[in-house]
Write a protein that holds these residues in place. Structure first.
Motif, PDB file in Angstrom:
ATOM      1  N   VAL A  62       0.555   5.146   0.789  1.00 56.22           N
ATOM      2  CA  VAL A  62      -0.336   6.140   1.384  1.00 56.22           C
ATOM      3  C   VAL A  62       0.208   7.531   1.056  1.00 56.22           C
ATOM      4  O   VAL A  62       1.363   7.846   1.373  1.00 56.22           O
ATOM      5  CB  VAL A  62      -0.460   5.947   2.902  1.00 56.22           C
ATOM      6  CG1 VAL A  62      -1.176   7.131   3.544  1.00 56.22           C
ATOM      7  CG2 VAL A  62      -1.199   4.653   3.213  1.00 56.22           C
ATOM      8  N   MET A 105      -5.849   1.261   4.475  1.00 55.47           N
ATOM      9  CA  MET A 105      -5.059   0.414   3.579  1.00 55.47           C
ATOM     10  C   MET A 105      -5.350  -1.049   3.852  1.00 55.47           C
ATOM     11  O   MET A 105      -5.774  -1.429   4.951  1.00 55.47           O
ATOM     12  CB  MET A 105      -3.572   0.699   3.768  1.00 55.47           C
ATOM     13  CG  MET A 105      -2.964   0.109   5.028  1.00 55.47           C
ATOM     14  SD  MET A 105      -1.189   0.405   5.126  1.00 55.47           S
ATOM     15  CE  MET A 105      -0.708  -0.829   6.346  1.00 55.47           C
ATOM     16  N   VAL A 128      -3.360   4.572  -1.939  1.00 59.72           N
ATOM     17  CA  VAL A 128      -4.369   5.214  -1.101  1.00 59.72           C
ATOM     18  C   VAL A 128      -4.025   6.697  -0.986  1.00 59.72           C
ATOM     19  O   VAL A 128      -3.060   7.067  -0.313  1.00 59.72           O
ATOM     20  CB  VAL A 128      -4.421   4.571   0.303  1.00 59.72           C
ATOM     21  CG1 VAL A 128      -5.520   5.230   1.139  1.00 59.72           C
ATOM     22  CG2 VAL A 128      -4.640   3.062   0.204  1.00 59.72           C
ATOM     23  N   SER A 168       0.857  -1.187   0.000  1.00 67.35           N
ATOM     24  CA  SER A 168       0.000   0.000   0.000  1.00 67.35           C
ATOM     25  C   SER A 168       0.894   1.239   0.000  1.00 67.35           C
ATOM     26  O   SER A 168       1.865   1.300   0.743  1.00 67.35           O
ATOM     27  CB  SER A 168      -0.907   0.030   1.232  1.00 67.35           C
ATOM     28  OG  SER A 168      -1.802  -1.063   1.243  1.00 67.35           O
ATOM     29  N   GLY A 182      -5.120   7.295   6.152  1.00 69.09           N
ATOM     30  CA  GLY A 182      -4.738   6.388   5.076  1.00 69.09           C
ATOM     31  C   GLY A 182      -4.291   5.031   5.593  1.00 69.09           C
ATOM     32  O   GLY A 182      -4.625   3.991   5.013  1.00 69.09           O
ATOM     33  N   VAL A 195       3.546  -0.933   3.788  1.00 68.70           N
ATOM     34  CA  VAL A 195       3.140   0.401   3.353  1.00 68.70           C
ATOM     35  C   VAL A 195       4.345   1.293   3.127  1.00 68.70           C
ATOM     36  O   VAL A 195       5.351   1.189   3.837  1.00 68.70           O
ATOM     37  CB  VAL A 195       2.186   1.049   4.394  1.00 68.70           C
ATOM     38  CG1 VAL A 195       2.885   1.222   5.752  1.00 68.70           C
ATOM     39  CG2 VAL A 195       1.643   2.394   3.896  1.00 68.70           C
TER      40      VAL A 195
END
Length: 254
Positions: free
Chosen positions: A17, A94, A48, A15, A90, A99
């Motif tokens: 962010v 996620m 995201v 992910s 965020g 991340v």
């Protein structure tokens, strides 16, 4: 810095962010270039983007882009606004098991996101980029901000006894268990950029550093106001320093 685990399962989804506020001039190119690089390198991902109370067309552009880019997940921070709050929003939305936190203005190099993914897959809990090690660099960094940056990061190195020399940079990567292990995150503004890595280090998560590159934004206006952030950074640093020295390991990872 400590050794990565050799017994980790391969990560499944990254992910990214991205907090965004009034970034209509660059948000689409940031997302599109990032997606292209990750797709070409075979990195499974979602993006995201957190709209943090924009007053321009940022949210409309994100919704339009999401219709033709399924990996894009635009969300609106409907609570109190602030850089740190947007990132926390965020992180809460996620679904990846890792991340990367990235800036909306394309100042961070999307090729470095791929390198973060590769290092996380070696078993590290965190990967911290540094613009100030061999192989890293900056382009068009304002002299005053650069001077303050180096002073602040030198202070953090000695205050916490760490080798990391770019703690204040938001552009870093974490496994999901680090985010969970550092919760609750309390910094509402840019001081989240030091809360996350310092908590991760103090709480015993493994980490490594790689060189990264950064260039000053080409559109829009920088949101960081240095004169407003000094006491906020200091508060977070003292908070984590007290945890390190007085908590007797209560918050250390198991």
């Amino acid at each position: 810095m400590n050794r990565p685990s050799d017994e980790r399962k391969p990560l499944q989804l990254l992910s990214i962010v991205i907090p965004a506020r009034d970034e209509e001039g660059c948000i689409c190119s940031t997302v599109e270039h990032l997606h292209l690089e990750l797709r070409l390198q075979g990195v499974p991902h979602e993006i995201v983007v957190v709209d943090d109370g924009s007053t321009d067309s940022t949210w409309d552009l994100l919704q339009e882009l999401a219709r033709r880019l399924p990996v894009l997940k635009p969300v609106q921070n409907t609570g109190l606004h602030g850089f740190g709050r947007a990132i926390i929003w965020g992180l809460d939305h996620m679904i990846g098991d890792a991340v990367v936190i990235m800036m909306a203005d394309e100042s961070d190099d999307c090729r470095d996101v791929v390198r973060y993914w590769e290092e996380l897959n070696k078993g590290y809990d965190c990967v911290f980029g540094s613009r100030f090690v061999k192989g890293g660099g900056t382009i068009d960094y304002p002299v005053v901000k650069l001077t303050i940056n180096r002073m602040a990061n030198t202070f953090l190195k000695f205050f916490f006894g760490i080798k990391l020399n770019d703690t204040t940079n938001a552009f870093k990567a974490y496994r999901r268990e680090v985010i969970e292990g550092c919760s609750p995150l309390i910094a509402p503004h840019f001081n989240l950029t030091v809360e996350l890595p310092l908590k991760a280090i103090v709480r015993g998560f493994s980490w490594t550093t790689i060189p990264i590159t950064w260039r000053n934004r080409r559109t829009g206006v920088a949101k960081l106001k240095i004169k407003e952030m000094g006491s906020r950074y200091l508060f977070i640093c003292l908070y984590i320093w007290l945890e390190k020295h007085l908590s007797r390991g209560d918050y250390k990872r198991n």
